[in-house]
Design a protein around this motif. Sequence first.
Motif, PDB file in Angstrom:
ATOM      1  N   ALA A  45      -9.559  -0.252   3.317  1.00  0.00           N
ATOM      2  CA  ALA A  45     -10.994  -0.166   3.022  1.00  0.00           C
ATOM      3  C   ALA A  45     -11.509   1.259   3.118  1.00  0.00           C
ATOM      4  O   ALA A  45     -12.667   1.522   2.816  1.00  0.00           O
ATOM      5  N   ARG A  46     -10.662   2.184   3.546  1.00  0.00           N
ATOM      6  CA  ARG A  46     -11.033   3.596   3.575  1.00  0.00           C
ATOM      7  C   ARG A  46     -10.494   4.261   2.319  1.00  0.00           C
ATOM      8  O   ARG A  46      -9.392   3.956   1.865  1.00  0.00           O
ATOM      9  N   ASP A  47     -11.247   5.164   1.767  1.00  0.00           N
ATOM     10  CA  ASP A  47     -10.861   5.766   0.501  1.00  0.00           C
ATOM     11  C   ASP A  47      -9.482   6.409   0.550  1.00  0.00           C
ATOM     12  O   ASP A  47      -8.664   6.220  -0.347  1.00  0.00           O
ATOM     13  N   ARG A  48      -9.217   7.170   1.590  1.00  0.00           N
ATOM     14  CA  ARG A  48      -7.929   7.862   1.662  1.00  0.00           C
ATOM     15  C   ARG A  48      -6.782   6.879   1.914  1.00  0.00           C
ATOM     16  O   ARG A  48      -5.679   7.051   1.394  1.00  0.00           O
ATOM     17  N   GLY A  49      -7.041   5.835   2.698  1.00  0.00           N
ATOM     18  CA  GLY A  49      -6.014   4.829   2.941  1.00  0.00           C
ATOM     19  C   GLY A  49      -5.671   4.076   1.669  1.00  0.00           C
ATOM     20  O   GLY A  49      -4.492   3.875   1.344  1.00  0.00           O
ATOM     21  N   LEU A  50      -6.697   3.658   0.932  1.00  0.00           N
ATOM     22  CA  LEU A  50      -6.459   2.963  -0.327  1.00  0.00           C
ATOM     23  C   LEU A  50      -5.843   3.905  -1.352  1.00  0.00           C
ATOM     24  O   LEU A  50      -4.982   3.493  -2.147  1.00  0.00           O
ATOM     25  N   VAL A  66      -1.288   5.288  -4.819  1.00  0.00           N
ATOM     26  CA  VAL A  66      -0.281   6.253  -5.262  1.00  0.00           C
ATOM     27  C   VAL A  66       1.122   5.679  -5.095  1.00  0.00           C
ATOM     28  O   VAL A  66       1.954   5.761  -6.010  1.00  0.00           O
ATOM     29  N   ILE A  67       1.401   5.067  -3.948  1.00  0.00           N
ATOM     30  CA  ILE A  67       2.743   4.532  -3.688  1.00  0.00           C
ATOM     31  C   ILE A  67       3.076   3.391  -4.644  1.00  0.00           C
ATOM     32  O   ILE A  67       4.116   3.395  -5.310  1.00  0.00           O
ATOM     33  N   ILE A  88      -2.317   5.875 -10.433  1.00  0.00           N
ATOM     34  CA  ILE A  88      -1.881   7.004  -9.603  1.00  0.00           C
ATOM     35  C   ILE A  88      -2.961   8.080  -9.569  1.00  0.00           C
ATOM     36  O   ILE A  88      -3.263   8.647  -8.501  1.00  0.00           O
ATOM     37  N   ALA A  89      -3.563   8.355 -10.719  1.00  0.00           N
ATOM     38  CA  ALA A  89      -4.617   9.373 -10.790  1.00  0.00           C
ATOM     39  C   ALA A  89      -5.814   8.988  -9.924  1.00  0.00           C
ATOM     40  O   ALA A  89      -6.396   9.836  -9.230  1.00  0.00           O
ATOM     41  N   ILE A  90      -6.180   7.711  -9.950  1.00  0.00           N
ATOM     42  CA  ILE A  90      -7.288   7.250  -9.106  1.00  0.00           C
ATOM     43  C   ILE A  90      -6.925   7.421  -7.637  1.00  0.00           C
ATOM     44  O   ILE A  90      -7.742   7.863  -6.820  1.00  0.00           O
ATOM     45  N   GLY A  91      -5.688   7.072  -7.283  1.00  0.00           N
ATOM     46  CA  GLY A  91      -5.246   7.229  -5.903  1.00  0.00           C
ATOM     47  C   GLY A  91      -5.284   8.674  -5.446  1.00  0.00           C
ATOM     48  O   GLY A  91      -5.726   8.976  -4.328  1.00  0.00           O
TER      49      GLY A  91
END
Length: 222
Positions: free
Chosen positions: A34-39, A44-45, A110-113
């Motif tokens: 639920a956190r932007d960097r976590g998601l 990306v993975i 991937i780009a969104i991540g």
Amino acid sequence: MAVETTPGVSEGTPEEPQVGAGGTAEQTDLPHVARDRGLGLWLVITGLVAAAASFLLLYERIQLWQDNSHSTACDISPWVSCGQVMESWQASTFGFPNIFIGVVGFPLIIAIGVGLLGRLSLPRWYWVGLQTGVLFALGFCIWLWSQAVYVIGALCPYCMVVWAAVIPMAAAVTARNIIHGVIPAGEGLQRAAREWWWVAALLLYLAVAASIIVMFPQILAF
């Protein structure tokens, strides 16, 4: 004794959450999806895994176009064969090879991540679009799984890698959007999304594994 206070902050007033470069407040009580960097890391993975499998499928598809007798790298047996699946009508559901959907869609994920990792702030409509995209991908993968297992009677290992990546991708995005209110939900569903979002992915994994074992019992001989 005088009590020192920080200028501009009144005593007894809770501090406001700090806002990062992406424009969203950091909430440490939220699950990582639920956190932007976590998601972002999650996207990306899973996006890299799915994209790699999609490009391998594209390579094999091109080889088959050039040589009908080409044996793909995953033509292992009559029931484990990318080539057999690629020759079915289900492999071109919309009139063109399904592979092109993954080749275009997963690099976008991937780009969104990467953007989320860089604290890019996305508007609500973008999250709605992302939700629509991952739900389409999940639904399409579920349909392709059912066709491969129950109709075609052959498994495509590269396709299965894509399924394995899309399932947690969709579960994570959906949980995030429920928690943040992009998807309207009651308190109970929000609590379930916070604590048990991964269960949905696990249940789908178990359903896929069970169907494969039932329909292809010879897999247990390996």
